[in-house]
Design an enzyme around this catalytic site. Structure first.
Site: not given
Length: 389
Positions: A233, A261, A341, A343, A358
């Site tokens: 993502h 993801d 942030g 991720s 994720s």
């Protein structure tokens, strides 16, 4: 190109391996990085890592040391125990209280099977359903269109059921009620209530370091030969990716979100890859030596560019998470906190890579839960090889 703060473990690797980091160096084989037997860690319990585990899991130094050693044994035992269980397997998990791997077996398991599982060093517990039954139930739920009030669903081997997590404030919603009714018809299902829906942790090549693409900041997961892996993502489909210093790194070479993801980015323009996860001063930077999967119940730590280093435990595997953008499958749920942030950042257990961050719920002030996409799935999907020390 790297910052001066990347000095401790990373510099030590550079000095001892030197040109081994250069492009074109022959990598370790993928099979060696994910073999059934966990390679013993040379330094699984640095002072900083023990401090983080003691803080986040409320352990003494001795308890943290014992837990890390026991988890290494459980990780090495699991593939042998699963094979010994055969068709009677109901699932596996790490029992932190006993310090052992536990294997669920159905009531009809032959005594020879029970003995074979115990011979691997695992404990045995009787459960109602086989892992195959539970996996089939989850697969049926994966085919349903879940409303926003359904947060996630996963197999819980300890309870021998598929757990469907429903946002408490949405349980009376007609679409949620219909989903739950259909879920109960799919197989053994238990509904639990959670406080809020999950969200991704994107905001606005060393694990945990920030990178920028479009108007988004995310975190690097793990170095692979030729680039790094991160969350899907984070790909804003703008092409270029920039590092912590805003210099050009490379481009997204592949990504998937939702459904999965994960993504990977090629590295060039003076950047290079190293088998290191940032400790952000909380712990020493951690070397990555493989990607053996830590069982449910094991401790795990996360590195990310917003909240840096935090630890917790593995709560569930193969969970389907229903984000507002769509469902993502085969995720691992943890008790580790995270914030926007983080991720894409690294999840690591000891020196074994586990996955990339994720999303989740909560924050690192009040607590929460976070999911990661398992690293081996990403490596297999894109034919990548983990860069290991």
């Amino acid at each position: 190109m790297r910052r001066t703060r990347l000095t401790h473990a990373a510099l030590a690797v550079l000095l001892t391996i030197g040109a081994g980091f250069a492009a074109g160096t022959a990598p370790a084989t993928a099979s060696a990085a994910s073999s059934d037997g966990a390679r013993p860690a040379k330094a699984p319990a640095s002072a900083g890592l023990l401090t983080a585990l003691r803080h986040d899991l409320h352990l003494t130094k001795a308890q943290a040391e014992r837990r890390l050693a026991a988890e290494q044994r459980a990780t090495a035992t699991e593939p042998k125990a699963r094979k010994a269980a055969g068709s009677s397997l109901g699932g596996t998990w790490y029992d932190a209280g006993a310090g052992t791997l536990t294997v669920g077996l159905t009531p009809d398991a032959p005594q020879a099977t029970v003995r074979a599982v115990r011979a691997t060093g695992a404990d045995v517990r009787t459960v109602a359903h086989t892992a195959r039954e539970l996996t089939a139930t989850q697969a049926r739920l994966d085919k349903l269109n879940a409303p926003a009030g359904v947060a996630s669903w996963h197999v819980d081997p300890r309870a021998s059921t598929v757990v469907v997590n429903v946002v408490a404030g949405e349980k009376a919603d007609n679409d949620v009620r219909r989903f739950v009714e259909r879920a109960h018809r799919a197989g053994p299902v238990t509904v639990r209530h959670v406080t809020t829906a999950p969200r991704t942790f994107a905001a606005g090549t060393v694990g945990g370091d920030p990178f920028y693409t479009g108007n988004v900041r995310c975190s690097i997961g793990f170095s692979v030969y030729g680039g790094f892996i991160t969350a899907g993502h984070c790909d804003q489909h703008t092409g270029a990716v920039y590092g912590w210093d805003r210099s050009y790194i490379g481009n997204f070479q592949g990504s998937s979100f939702p459904d999965n993801d994960y993504a990977w980015v090629n590295v060039g323009s003076g950047w290079w890859t190293v088998p290191v996860v940032l400790g952000w001063g909380t712990v020493s930077d951690q070397l990555v030596r493989g990607s053996n999967v830590a069982p449910v119940g094991s401790s795990v730590c996360r590195s990310g560019s917003t909240t840096h280093w935090h630890c917790g435990t593995v709560l569930a595997m193969n969970e389907t998470v229903n984000y507002s953008q769509g469902a993502v499958h085969q995720m691992t749920k943890t008790s580790v906190c995270a914030e926007p942030g983080d991720s894409g950042g690294s999840f690591i257990s000891g020196d074994q890579a586990q996955g990339v961050t994720s999303g989740g719920w909560g924050n690192c002030s009040s607590g929460g839960e976070t999911w990661f996409q398992p690293v081996n799935e990403i490596l297999n999907r894109y034919g990548l090889t983990l860069h290991t020390a």
